[in-house]
Write an enzyme that holds these catalytic residues in place. Structure first.
Site, mmCIF file in Angstrom:
data_model
loop_
_atom_site.group_PDB
_atom_site.id
_atom_site.type_symbol
_atom_site.label_atom_id
_atom_site.label_comp_id
_atom_site.label_asym_id
_atom_site.label_seq_id
_atom_site.Cartn_x
_atom_site.Cartn_y
_atom_site.Cartn_z
ATOM 1 N N ASN A 94 44.528 -9.371 26.226
ATOM 2 C CA ASN A 94 45.432 -8.960 25.152
ATOM 3 C C ASN A 94 46.588 -9.959 25.059
ATOM 4 O O ASN A 94 47.712 -9.608 24.735
ATOM 5 C CB ASN A 94 45.956 -7.546 25.420
ATOM 6 N N ASP A 326 61.433 -8.694 21.771
ATOM 7 C CA ASP A 326 60.856 -8.017 22.943
ATOM 8 C C ASP A 326 61.911 -7.262 23.741
ATOM 9 O O ASP A 326 61.736 -6.101 24.102
ATOM 10 C CB ASP A 326 60.151 -9.032 23.845
ATOM 11 N N HIS A 398 52.909 -3.254 28.524
ATOM 12 C CA HIS A 398 53.810 -3.444 29.663
ATOM 13 C C HIS A 398 55.256 -3.077 29.358
ATOM 14 O O HIS A 398 55.944 -2.484 30.174
ATOM 15 C CB HIS A 398 53.707 -4.899 30.133
ATOM 16 N N ARG A 399 55.726 -3.449 28.180
ATOM 17 C CA ARG A 399 57.152 -3.217 27.900
ATOM 18 C C ARG A 399 57.484 -1.743 27.707
ATOM 19 O O ARG A 399 58.584 -1.304 28.014
ATOM 20 C CB ARG A 399 57.616 -4.033 26.695
ATOM 21 N N LYS A 432 50.629 -7.217 32.831
ATOM 22 C CA LYS A 432 50.579 -8.233 31.775
ATOM 23 C C LYS A 432 51.624 -9.328 32.009
ATOM 24 O O LYS A 432 51.359 -10.502 31.773
ATOM 25 C CB LYS A 432 50.818 -7.567 30.417
#
Ligand code: DC
Length: 670
Positions: A94, A326, A398-399, A432
Site C-alpha cells: 500500500n 499527514d 498507520h496514522r 507501514k
C-alpha cells in the site's frame, strides 16, 4: 511490533523522556529509488525499516539493483540509467511512495529501452487513483495498460516511444506524488533535451515537492522551478550517487510525540525528540507551528525538539492544513483537548490516502464521544465533553492508529467522567512507517498503576498454567510474569551458593539481591542465561521448599509488582490473585485432575527421552498438591473471585479462547 488483534491502552496521565524516531518514509523511499537509478554505490544511513520501504527495496532487487545490508547502512548499487531486467512483476503493498515514482520511472525506461513491467498492490492500493499520472505519461508516448479499473493500479508498463518535444502536463491537486514521480523520471528523458513539466491546477502538499527537489539535487539533478507551476529538468541531467546519504527522522512520526508533549509533559520533564528538528527538509516539521498555536511550548535545535505543555486546555484552531496533510491528523486528536471547536481545512487529499481519512477520523472520533462535522475537504472536531470506551478501527492506516493513541489522555480533561481504556484494533498497521510505535510510546508515557490491567492465572503443578499464561499474554500484547521463575532463581542461587534451605534470613537477603533480568522466553542471572537451569527438577524442588518462607516471599514481592507495566500484565503463580495483585481484573484458576496432569507430565518426560512411571508421577503430584494446599505461607487455593477452569479435556487453544472470552466480558468494549 504488536501483531495482536487489538491493543488496549489504559487511561494515560503524563509523558516525559527522550525518543529517537525512525527515518522518514518520504525521504527513505525517494533516496532508495534515486540510489537505484544512479551509477555506482550509495550507502544509505538511518533508512526507515517498514512495510513501505521493504516493498521498495524488494522492487529494486527485482530490477537488478545490488542491495547489501551493512551494520549501519544499506548499500544500493544502482542501474546507472540502464535496465538490467526487461520484465518483472512488482508488488508494492500500500506504498504510494513506491507505486507512483516506479510507474513513472519504469514507464519511461521501458519506453526508451524496451520492457514489460507489471505493478500491483493490496486491494486498497487498487482504489487509490493514479489516472492523472498515467495520462501524463501516455501523453509523452509511454504505453501503459490498465490491468484493472482504468485510472487505478494494477498497471502494465509496456514500452512505447516517449518524446519530450512538448511540455508534460500533470494535475497537481489530487496528489503531489504525481509530480514527484514525473520529476524523478524526467532526468531519464533528458538525453533528448530539457524536460518541462507544467502543473495544471493548484499544487497541493508543496513541501513534499521540496523534499523531491532537494533530494534530486543531492543526486546531481538541478531542477529549475518557476513558482509552483513550471519545473524544468536541464538537458543531459544524470543521476550521480552522493556516496553516503543520511535519512532524517520522520517529521510526521514526530507529530505524535510533539502532541504528547503539548498534552501531557511538564516544563521540568519535557518530551525530547531526537533525529529531526529545525533544519529538517520535511514539510511536516511545520506541524511544530500548529502545535505551538494550540499552546505547546517547543524548544528546538538543528536535529532535536523538546516539547511541553503550555496552554491548557489547548487553544482551538482554524487552520488550512494543505502544507501538513499527514501530520494534521494529529491535530484532529489534539482538538479533543481544546477550548473550542477546531477546524482543519483544505484536506481533500485525505480522501485518497491509505483510507478515506476524513471519513475515518470522523467516525472514530465520534465513537469516543466527540462531536465532529465532516466536510468534503474539511473536518471540525469539538472538544471531548463525555467519553466512552471505544474500540478504534484503524482501516489499515498507520496514522489512524498512531494519532488515536493520544486520545488515551482524556483523563486530563477537567470535568470529564471516569477515564476509559481505549482499544486500538489491528495495531500492526503502524508497521507501514513506524513498526515500534507503541513500544516507543510506552517508554515515555505513564498511567496510574491501578489502571494497568492484570490478569492472573494459577493452578496446581503441571496444570499447564505457564503455557496458558504465555499464550494469553501473547494474544493481548501484555507483559508476562512467570513468578515461579523468581522462586526458582532464588533456589538456583541458594543451591550454588550453599545456602541452607531452612535459613530464612539468608534466603531472604539472597532473594532481595538477585541480579535477575527477564527477556521474552529467557531469564538472566547476572551475565548468565539460566533459562534451562531454572527448569531442573532439583531447582523446582528447592523452590517449592524455600517459597514456604514468608521472608522469601516478602523479598520477592516488589519485583513482581514491578512487572505491572503498560500496556498490561498476565501473571502466573499461586498467590498472584490472592496476595500480589488482589485487584486483578480477571483471575483464572486451573483445576485439571491429578490424573490428567500426571499423564501430561508423563508424556512431556517421555518426549524428552526421560524414562518415567505414570503411577509414581501421580503419587508425587498428589503429595505435592496436599503439601501445597496445606502450607501456611501462600497455600495453593483459588482466589474467592477466581474463574475456575478445568482444562483436563481442553486443548491449549481452547483454554486460551475461554480465558480471552472471560477477559472480553470484563472489558468495556462490548
Ligand atoms: O510454577 P513453578 O513450578 O515454576 O514454581 C516453582 C515453585 O515456586 C513452586 O513449587 C511454587 C513456588 N511458587 C510460589 O510459591 N509462589 C509463586 N507465585 C510461584 C511459585
Amino acid at each position: 511490533m504488536y501483531t495482536t488483534a487489538f491493543l488496549d491502552l489504559p487511561p494515560l496521565r503524563s509523558a516525559a523522556g527522550t525518543v529517537r524516531l525512525p527515518g522518514s518514509k518520504s525521504i527513505s523511499n525517494r533516496v532508495l529509488l534515486l540510489a537505484g537509478l544512479s551509477e555506482g554505490r550509495t550507502r544509505l544511513h538511518d533508512l526507515l525499516d517498514s512495510d513501505d520501504t521493504r516493498v521498495m527495496i524488494e522492487a529494486l532487487r527485482q530490477l537488478g539493483c545490488g542491495i547489501e545490508h551493512e551494520a549501519d547502512a544499506l548499500v544500493v548499487t544502482g542501474l546507472g540509467g540502464r535496465l538490467a531486467v526487461r520484465e518483472a512483476s512488482l508488488f508494492l503493498g500500500n506504498a504510494g511512495t513506491a507505486m507512483r515514482p516506479l510507474v513513472a520511472v519504469l514507464a519511461v525506461l521501458s519506453g526508451l529501452q524496451g520492457g514489460r513491467f507489471e505493478l500491483s498492490g493490496v486491494p486498497r492500493m487498487h482504489e487509490r487513483p493514479i489516472g492523472d499520472l498515467v495520462d501524463a505519461l501516455r501523453s509523452l508516448g509511454c504505453r501503459i495498460d490498465d490491468l484493472g479499473q482504468a485510472g487505478y493500479p494494477p498497471l502494465r508498463l509496456a514500452g512505447g516511444s516517449p518524446r519530450v518535444d512538448a511540455p508534460i502536463r500533470v494535475r497537481g491537486d489530487v496528489s503531489s506524488q504525481f509530480l514527484t514521480a514525473l520529476l524523478m523520471a524526467a532526468p531519464l528523458l533528458s538525453v533528448q533535451g530539457p524536460v518541462r513539466i507544467e502543473v495544471v491546477g493548484e499544487l497541493i502538499s508543496k513541501p513534499y515537492i521540496e523534499i523531491t527537489l532537494q533530494l534530486l539535487q543531492r543526486f546531481g539533478v538541478h531542477v529549475q522551478r518557476d513558482g509552483w507551476q513550471v519545473f524544468t529538468v536541464p538537458e543531459a541531467s544524470v543521476y550521480r550517487s552522493p556516496g553516503d546519504i543520511h535519512v532524517e527522522a520522520d517529521a510526521s512520526s514526530a507529530s505524535y510525540f510533539i502532541a504528547l508533549g503539548a498534552v501531557a509533559a511538564s516544563a521540568q520533564a519535557p518530551v525530547r525528540i531526537e533525529g529531526v528538528g529545525a533544519h529538517s527538509i520535511q514539510g511536516d516539521i511545520r506541524f511544530v507551528e500548529a502545535a505551538q498555536a494550540m499552546g505547546a511550548v517547543v524548544h528546538q535545535g538543528p536535529n532535536w525538539l523538546e516539547v511541553h505543555r503550555g496552554t491548557w486546555p489547548l487553544r482551538a484552531l482554524d487552520l488550512d492544513c494543505n502544507h501538513i496533510p499527514d501530520a494534521a491528523m494529529t491535530l484532529a486528536v489534539m482538538a479533543l483537548y481544546a477550548d473550542g471547536p477546531t477546524r482543519l481545512r483544505n484536506i481533500a487529499s485525505w480522501r485518497v490516502k491509505e483510507t478515506d481519512r476524513i471519513a475515518a477520523m470522523a467516525t472514530e472520533l465520534r465513537k469516543l464521544g466527540a462531536e465532529v462535522v465532516e466536510g468534503s475537504d474539511s473536518l471540525t472536531v469539538h472538544p471531548l465533553r463525555q467519553v466512552r470506551a471505544a474500540a478504534i478501527h484503524t482501516y489499515d492506516d498507520h496514522r489512524v492508529a498512531m494519532c488515536f493513541s493520544l486520545a488515551a489522555f482524556h483523563g486530563l480533561i477537567e470535568g470529564l467522567s471516569t477515564p476509559q481504556p481505549l482499544r486500538i484494533l489491528d495495531p500492526r498497521c503502524v508497521a507501514k512507517t513506524f513498526p515500534d510505535y507503541f513500544e516507543t510510546l510506552f517508554t515515555v508515557v505513564r498511567a496510574e498503576v491501578a489502571d494497568i490491567p492484570v490478569l492472573t492465572i494459577d493452578g496446581p503443578t503441571a496444570s499447564g498454567k505457564g503455557t496458558l499464561a504465555a499464550e494469553v499474554a501473547k494474544a493481548l500484547g501484555y507483559h508476562l510474569l512467570d513468578s515461579g521463575a523468581l522462586y526458582r532463581a532464588a533456589a538456583l542461587s541458594a543451591l550454588e551458593g550453599g545456602v541452607d534451605a531452612e535459613d530464612e534470613t539468608a534466603l531472604a537477603t539472597l532473594a532481595a539481591g538477585l541480579p535477575l533480568r527477564f527477556e521474552p522466553g529467557r531469564v538472566w542471572l547476572g551475565e548468565r542465561d539460566v533459562s534451562e537451569d531454572l527448569r531442573r527438577e532439583d531447582v523446582g524442588a528447592l523452590a517449592s521448599r524455600i517459597s514456604a518462607h514468608p521472608g522469601v516471599r516478602k523479598a520477592l514481592r516488589q519485583r513482581q509488582l514491578d512487572f505491572r507495566r503498560l500496556p498490561g500484565l498476565v501473571a502466573d503463580g499461586r498467590d498472584m490473585g490472592t496476595v500480589i495483585f488482589p485487584d486483578a481484573a480477571l483471575k483464572v484458576f486451573l483445576t485439571a485432575s491429578a490424573e490428567t496432569r500426571a499423564e501430561r507430565r508423563y508424556k512431556q518426560l517421555i518426549s524428552k527421552g526421560i524414562s518415567a512411571n505414570l503411577a509414581t508421577l501421580l503419587q508425587d503430584l498428589q503429595a505435592r498438591d496436599a503439601r501445597d494446599r496445606s502450607r501456611i505461607a501462600a497455600p495453593l487455593r483459588p482466589a474467592e473471585d477466581a474463574q475456575l477452569l478445568d482444562n483436563s479435556a481442553l486443548s491449549i487453544e481452547a483454554s486460551v479462547q475461554q480465558v480471552l472470552a472471560w477477559w472480553a466480558q470484563r472489558r468495556p468494549f462490548g
